[in-house]
Scaffold this motif. Sequence first.
Motif, short mmCIF file in Angstrom:
data_model
loop_
_atom_site.label_atom_id
_atom_site.label_comp_id
_atom_site.label_asym_id
_atom_site.label_seq_id
_atom_site.Cartn_x
_atom_site.Cartn_y
_atom_site.Cartn_z
N VAL A 43 2.17 15.63 0.45
CA VAL A 43 3.34 15.32 1.28
C VAL A 43 2.96 15.35 2.75
O VAL A 43 3.29 14.44 3.52
CB VAL A 43 4.49 16.31 1.00
CG1 VAL A 43 5.54 16.26 2.11
CG2 VAL A 43 5.15 16.01 -0.34
N ASN A 44 2.24 16.40 3.15
CA ASN A 44 1.83 16.53 4.55
C ASN A 44 0.87 15.41 4.96
O ASN A 44 0.96 14.89 6.08
CB ASN A 44 1.17 17.89 4.78
CG ASN A 44 2.18 19.03 4.75
OD1 ASN A 44 3.36 18.84 5.06
ND2 ASN A 44 1.75 20.21 4.35
N GLU A 45 -0.04 15.03 4.06
CA GLU A 45 -0.99 13.95 4.37
C GLU A 45 -0.26 12.63 4.62
O GLU A 45 -0.53 11.93 5.61
CB GLU A 45 -1.98 13.76 3.21
CG GLU A 45 -3.02 14.87 3.10
CD GLU A 45 -3.87 14.73 1.84
OE1 GLU A 45 -3.67 13.74 1.09
OE2 GLU A 45 -4.72 15.59 1.61
N ILE A 46 0.68 12.30 3.74
CA ILE A 46 1.43 11.04 3.90
C ILE A 46 2.29 11.09 5.15
O ILE A 46 2.33 10.14 5.93
CB ILE A 46 2.30 10.78 2.64
CG1 ILE A 46 1.42 10.54 1.41
CG2 ILE A 46 3.23 9.58 2.87
CD1 ILE A 46 2.19 10.48 0.10
N ALA A 47 2.99 12.23 5.35
CA ALA A 47 3.88 12.37 6.52
C ALA A 47 3.08 12.25 7.81
O ALA A 47 3.50 11.55 8.76
CB ALA A 47 4.61 13.70 6.46
N ASN A 48 1.92 12.89 7.87
CA ASN A 48 1.09 12.83 9.09
C ASN A 48 0.59 11.41 9.34
O ASN A 48 0.55 10.95 10.49
CB ASN A 48 -0.10 13.79 8.98
CG ASN A 48 0.34 15.25 9.05
OD1 ASN A 48 1.40 15.55 9.59
ND2 ASN A 48 -0.45 16.15 8.49
N TYR A 49 0.20 10.70 8.29
CA TYR A 49 -0.25 9.31 8.44
C TYR A 49 0.87 8.45 9.00
O TYR A 49 0.67 7.64 9.91
CB TYR A 49 -0.72 8.76 7.10
CG TYR A 49 -1.21 7.32 7.18
CD1 TYR A 49 -2.51 7.03 7.50
CD2 TYR A 49 -0.32 6.25 6.96
CE1 TYR A 49 -2.96 5.71 7.61
CE2 TYR A 49 -0.74 4.93 7.06
CZ TYR A 49 -2.06 4.67 7.38
OH TYR A 49 -2.49 3.37 7.50
N LEU A 50 2.09 8.62 8.44
CA LEU A 50 3.23 7.81 8.90
C LEU A 50 3.58 8.13 10.35
O LEU A 50 3.94 7.25 11.13
CB LEU A 50 4.44 8.05 7.99
CG LEU A 50 4.28 7.61 6.53
CD1 LEU A 50 5.51 7.99 5.72
CD2 LEU A 50 4.02 6.11 6.43
N LYS A 51 3.46 9.42 10.71
CA LYS A 51 3.72 9.81 12.11
C LYS A 51 2.71 9.19 13.06
O LYS A 51 3.05 8.80 14.18
CB LYS A 51 3.71 11.34 12.23
CG LYS A 51 4.91 12.02 11.60
CD LYS A 51 4.77 13.53 11.60
CE LYS A 51 5.93 14.21 10.87
NZ LYS A 51 5.74 15.67 10.79
N GLU A 52 1.47 9.08 12.59
CA GLU A 52 0.42 8.44 13.41
C GLU A 52 0.72 6.96 13.65
O GLU A 52 0.26 6.37 14.61
CB GLU A 52 -0.95 8.58 12.73
CG GLU A 52 -1.51 10.00 12.79
CD GLU A 52 -2.73 10.18 11.89
OE1 GLU A 52 -3.18 9.16 11.29
OE2 GLU A 52 -3.22 11.32 11.77
N GLN A 53 1.51 6.37 12.72
CA GLN A 53 1.92 4.97 12.89
C GLN A 53 3.25 4.86 13.64
O GLN A 53 3.91 3.82 13.62
CB GLN A 53 2.07 4.29 11.51
CG GLN A 53 0.95 4.55 10.52
CD GLN A 53 -0.43 4.29 11.08
OE1 GLN A 53 -0.66 3.25 11.68
NE2 GLN A 53 -1.35 5.23 10.88
N ASP A 54 3.64 5.98 14.29
CA ASP A 54 4.85 6.03 15.13
C ASP A 54 6.16 5.94 14.35
O ASP A 54 7.18 5.47 14.87
CB ASP A 54 4.82 4.92 16.20
CG ASP A 54 3.68 5.11 17.18
OD1 ASP A 54 3.35 6.27 17.49
OD2 ASP A 54 3.10 4.09 17.62
N LEU A 55 6.15 6.38 13.08
CA LEU A 55 7.40 6.48 12.33
C LEU A 55 7.93 7.91 12.44
O LEU A 55 7.16 8.88 12.43
CB LEU A 55 7.19 6.13 10.85
CG LEU A 55 6.76 4.71 10.52
CD1 LEU A 55 6.74 4.51 9.01
CD2 LEU A 55 7.68 3.67 11.16
#
Length: 449
Positions: free
Chosen positions: A255-267
């Motif tokens: 969950v944290n890996e996906i969330a961090n990736y999406l945050k890096e894409q400015d979501l």
Amino acid sequence: MLFTSFAFQPYIQTALADKGFVHPTEVQEKLIPIISKGKSLIGQSQTGSGKTHTFLLPLFDKVQPEKNEVQVVICAPSRELASQIYQEAKQLASFSETEIRVMNFVGGTDKKRQVDRIANQQPQVVIGTPGRILDMINEQALQIHTAFAFVVDEADMALDMGFLPEVDQIAAKFSEDIQFLVFSATIPEKLRPFLKKYMQNPVIEEIASKTVISDSIDNWLISTKGKNTSHLVYQLLTVGHPYLAIVFANTKQRVNEIANYLKEQDLKVATIHGDISPRERKRVMKQVQNMEFQYVVATDLAARGIDIEGVSHVINAEIPDDLDFFIHRVGRTGRNQLSGIAITLYDPSQEPQIEAIEALGISFEPKEIKNGEIISTYDRNRRTKREKKTQDVLDPTLIGMVKKKKKKIKPGYKKKIQWEIDKSKQQKRRIEQRQKTRQAKKHKKNSSQ
């Protein structure tokens, strides 16, 4: 059928009108009359079927506001579910001319403050998690022995989360004539001794779903084919334009890996899993309901007991280990007959898990992302189906020729295969014609004798 057919007290009808409720769901139509008669009940129905109001409406109809005592106790296995039931109960109570006191007892809140609050005035309707309700009883602050009804919601989830001993201790505090209402998506074998202990000849009603998942949900399947799953999730969120999406993964780490990736894409992304404190989880849930977040990444903690309104998309970034949770996850969208889209990502090596889900009665639409669009693609089983069909028609010699076709072939080989197939069919027709001619001659000979 209309809700007015139940002849509830006027304030309840007003509360239903305020919610825009006109027609009861199948569960409500079938079970409310049973509960209204004071009968104990085991109700089995799928998530999102409207069971919260199934028990709240007939129980509130019997609550006597003038009595300063506990009359209804409702146990829910998670703080989130207890809070949702509490909000619905408060909405009903707000329309009563005489105050009906409803209190929510869950972990992560100030216990001393709650003890002080009920020292001189007991709530008439108690809602909460088993652990906190039992704490309040053991503090001799909450006097539940006066209740006429005890509700255990999501009983199988209480069993899974290890709360059944607390529920057992609470149940032991009531008189033998308590109306016992148990609601559960499934009735596991380990739950049966508990039910048998407290329920004598209960009404058992299973509301079978017409479909395993709501027919208002489009169920898509996308092969990852070795691609980065987090990037695929990002594409689905940005290409699909969801109103509100929940992305499910199996572990807190994922969950944290996906969330961090999406945050890096400015979501802007919210996360929900077991390591987040109750206070923080409550704050996040409120922000999601207020549409401060459009994307939620969560473990199966959110698959059951968390009802977020307006979820348009559910994405299974991973197939759940427990396939029952597939249904619970997908059930977060398409609620109240609103349309929804459920998308499952899978690696081709996970074919057995997909087949197991299909065996539950769930069908998938194969999709892929191409040129910035989600488009329909081939059925992943098309080759197997085609080969099976070919084998039913062709003889062993021709099957061998078709198999050779898969290898590097010489020019004209396709025509040769087609010629052989046509030749085989022609020979079969000739044989059939000869047999018919012989039978006709034989019949004519027998007739003339």
